[in-house]
Design an enzyme around this catalytic site. Structure first.
Site, PDB file in Angstrom:
ATOM      1  CE1 TYR A 233      -3.671  -2.369   5.290  1.00 42.69           C
ATOM      2  CE2 TYR A 233      -3.198  -0.036   4.947  1.00 42.69           C
ATOM      3  CZ  TYR A 233      -3.522  -1.285   4.440  1.00 42.69           C
ATOM      4  OH  TYR A 233      -3.684  -1.448   3.085  1.00 42.69           O
TER       5      TYR A 233
ATOM      6  CB  SER B 234      -0.866   0.012   1.261  1.00 38.71           C
ATOM      7  OG  SER B 234      -1.655   1.187   1.323  1.00 38.71           O
TER       8      SER B 234
HETATM    9  P1  NAP Z   1     -11.147  -6.417   0.691  1.00 37.97           P
HETATM   10  O1  NAP Z   1     -12.070  -5.955  -0.364  1.00 37.97           O
HETATM   11  O2  NAP Z   1     -11.589  -6.409   2.114  1.00 37.97           O
HETATM   12  O3  NAP Z   1     -10.670  -7.915   0.314  1.00 37.97           O
HETATM   13  C1  NAP Z   1      -9.757  -8.560   1.138  1.00 37.97           C
HETATM   14  C2  NAP Z   1      -9.587  -9.984   0.649  1.00 37.97           C
HETATM   15  O4  NAP Z   1      -8.683 -10.667   1.512  1.00 37.97           O
HETATM   16  C3  NAP Z   1     -10.877 -10.780   0.664  1.00 37.97           C
HETATM   17  O5  NAP Z   1     -10.854 -11.725  -0.366  1.00 37.97           O
HETATM   18  C4  NAP Z   1     -10.825 -11.466   2.015  1.00 37.97           C
HETATM   19  O6  NAP Z   1     -11.648 -12.610   2.018  1.00 37.97           O
HETATM   20  C5  NAP Z   1      -9.346 -11.793   2.101  1.00 37.97           C
HETATM   21  N1  NAP Z   1      -8.847 -11.974   3.457  1.00 37.97           N
HETATM   22  C6  NAP Z   1      -8.842 -11.068   4.469  1.00 37.97           C
HETATM   23  N2  NAP Z   1      -8.299 -11.630   5.559  1.00 37.97           N
HETATM   24  C7  NAP Z   1      -7.950 -12.904   5.218  1.00 37.97           C
HETATM   25  C8  NAP Z   1      -7.336 -13.979   5.911  1.00 37.97           C
HETATM   26  N3  NAP Z   1      -6.975 -13.878   7.192  1.00 37.97           N
HETATM   27  N4  NAP Z   1      -7.136 -15.132   5.248  1.00 37.97           N
HETATM   28  C9  NAP Z   1      -7.510 -15.257   3.968  1.00 37.97           C
HETATM   29  N5  NAP Z   1      -8.073 -14.284   3.252  1.00 37.97           N
HETATM   30  C10 NAP Z   1      -8.300 -13.120   3.887  1.00 37.97           C
HETATM   31  O7  NAP Z   1      -9.791  -5.603   0.683  1.00 37.97           O
HETATM   32  P2  NAP Z   1      -9.044  -4.812  -0.508  1.00 37.97           P
HETATM   33  O8  NAP Z   1      -9.346  -3.381  -0.334  1.00 37.97           O
HETATM   34  O9  NAP Z   1      -9.285  -5.452  -1.796  1.00 37.97           O
HETATM   35  O10 NAP Z   1      -7.525  -5.057  -0.052  1.00 37.97           O
HETATM   36  C11 NAP Z   1      -6.731  -6.083  -0.629  1.00 37.97           C
HETATM   37  C12 NAP Z   1      -5.276  -5.750  -0.391  1.00 37.97           C
HETATM   38  O11 NAP Z   1      -5.015  -4.472  -0.978  1.00 37.97           O
HETATM   39  C13 NAP Z   1      -4.878  -5.654   1.064  1.00 37.97           C
HETATM   40  O12 NAP Z   1      -3.603  -6.220   1.256  1.00 37.97           O
HETATM   41  C14 NAP Z   1      -4.834  -4.159   1.328  1.00 37.97           C
HETATM   42  O13 NAP Z   1      -3.921  -3.833   2.333  1.00 37.97           O
HETATM   43  C15 NAP Z   1      -4.388  -3.643  -0.016  1.00 37.97           C
HETATM   44  N6  NAP Z   1      -4.735  -2.233  -0.309  1.00 37.97           N
HETATM   45  C16 NAP Z   1      -6.038  -1.865  -0.521  1.00 37.97           C
HETATM   46  C17 NAP Z   1      -6.319  -0.522  -0.858  1.00 37.97           C
HETATM   47  C18 NAP Z   1      -7.720  -0.042  -1.199  1.00 37.97           C
HETATM   48  O14 NAP Z   1      -7.898   1.137  -1.519  1.00 37.97           O
HETATM   49  N7  NAP Z   1      -8.735  -0.894  -1.174  1.00 37.97           N
HETATM   50  C19 NAP Z   1      -5.290   0.404  -0.905  1.00 37.97           C
HETATM   51  C20 NAP Z   1      -3.985  -0.014  -0.652  1.00 37.97           C
HETATM   52  C21 NAP Z   1      -3.732  -1.339  -0.367  1.00 37.97           C
HETATM   53  P3  NAP Z   1     -12.387 -13.129   3.382  1.00 37.97           P
HETATM   54  O15 NAP Z   1     -12.838 -11.907   4.123  1.00 37.97           O
HETATM   55  O16 NAP Z   1     -13.498 -14.005   2.897  1.00 37.97           O
HETATM   56  O17 NAP Z   1     -11.346 -13.894   4.112  1.00 37.97           O
END
Ligand code: NAP
Length: 260
Positions: free
Chosen positions: A158, A144
């Protein structure tokens, strides 16, 4: 034109929602056979069905918690069995619960580090033998901008976890280089995911106003960057962090943004 990745075996942790689902879609549409993971079966099945309906490579799911080493080993074994090996690991699963430092508990820290840091490391460890066997092994971490580059009150644990992923990446890239495996990271800015949609249009507009390109990132923007790292043409790139944020980190002050 990049060499096709059709037929590659790709494992995307956290591929059932958000950015991971976008990464899985980009790889599947490029012809890869993708296994997505998550803990919740309904969303994993829905994502696999939705992407499969678009055509391209196969998309299946396996359930598991990345903070468990045994689960990571099992998820990798399933991908190997289904798709004949693993060429690309997208270690994307992550959580971002907010908590100010003054009230943050040890359990809060353990949860974030267990998923975001240990989950990344367990996933890589589980896939290493298959990635080496592939001869074109790639690891792509989802970090991130928060932590490695920027700060945001409420997300100190985080941010620390996302910076830790990059510390891990640099040494892992060295240890895995002799095995022909590259290790790189994508650093998303604000990306439009299902979670953001729940925050409403005003919140979205306020966030868009802070991005020089005046839009939030789409999950495909991150998927396309991940796809680049997986290509044959990126074979000489390792240990690198690519920011995909529409220029979000560029303004040095609010007045710099207003001057645009
Ligand atoms: P999201 O929509 O909440 O999706 C998270 C995914 O990870 C889901 O598939 C969830 O499935 C899975 N997950 C969470 N905890 C888990 C665990 N303990 N074991 C296995 N699977 C797990 O989040 P997102 O926004 O797409 O974020 C994805 C990644 O991008 C993260 O690493 C986050 O730090 C990074 N990121 C996101 C943003 C943003 O703007 N969205 C920005 C920068 C970085 P389940 O809940 O079913 O387990």
């Amino acid at each position: 034109m990049f060499t096709s990745i059709a037929g590659y075996s790709v494992l995307v942790t956290g591929g059932s929602k958000g950015i991971g689902k976008g990464i899985a879609r980009v790889f599947a549409l490029a012809g890869a056979n993708v296994v997505i993971t998550g803990r919740d079966e309904a969303s994993a099945k829905a994502a696999a069905d939705e992407i499969t309906a678009l055509g391209g490579g196969t998309v299946t799911y396996v359930l598991g918690d990345v903070s468990s080493k045994a689960d990571c080993d099992r998820m990798a074994a399933v991908a190997i069995e289904r798709n004949g090996g693993i060429d690309v690991l997208c270690a994307n699963a992550g959580i971002f619960p907010d908590s100010k430092l003054a009230v943050m508990t040890e359990a809060d820290m353990d949860k974030v580090f267990g998923t975001n840091v240990k989950g990344t490391m367990f996933s890589v460890q589980a896939c290493m033998p298959a990635l080496e066997k592939s001869g074109r092994g790639r690891v792509i971490l989802t970090s991130s901008i928060t932590g490695p580059v920027t700060g945001f009150p409420g997300w100190s644990h985080y941010g620390a976890s996302k910076a830790a992923q990059l510390g891990f990446m640099r040494t892992a890239a060295m240890e895995l280089a002799p095995k022909g495996i590259t290790v790189n990271a994508v650093l998303p800015g604000n990306i439009a995911t299902e979670g953001l949609a729940e925050m409403g249009p005003e919140y979205r507009a306020a966030m868009e106003a802070t991005v020089p390109l005046h839009r939030l990132g789409e999950v495909e923007d991150i998927g396309n960057a991940a796809l680049f790292f997986a290509t044959k043409e990126a074979a000489y790139v390792t240990g690198q962090a690519l920011i995909i944020d529409g220029g979000q980190i560029l303004p040095e002050s609010l007045s710099a943004l207003e001057a645009m």
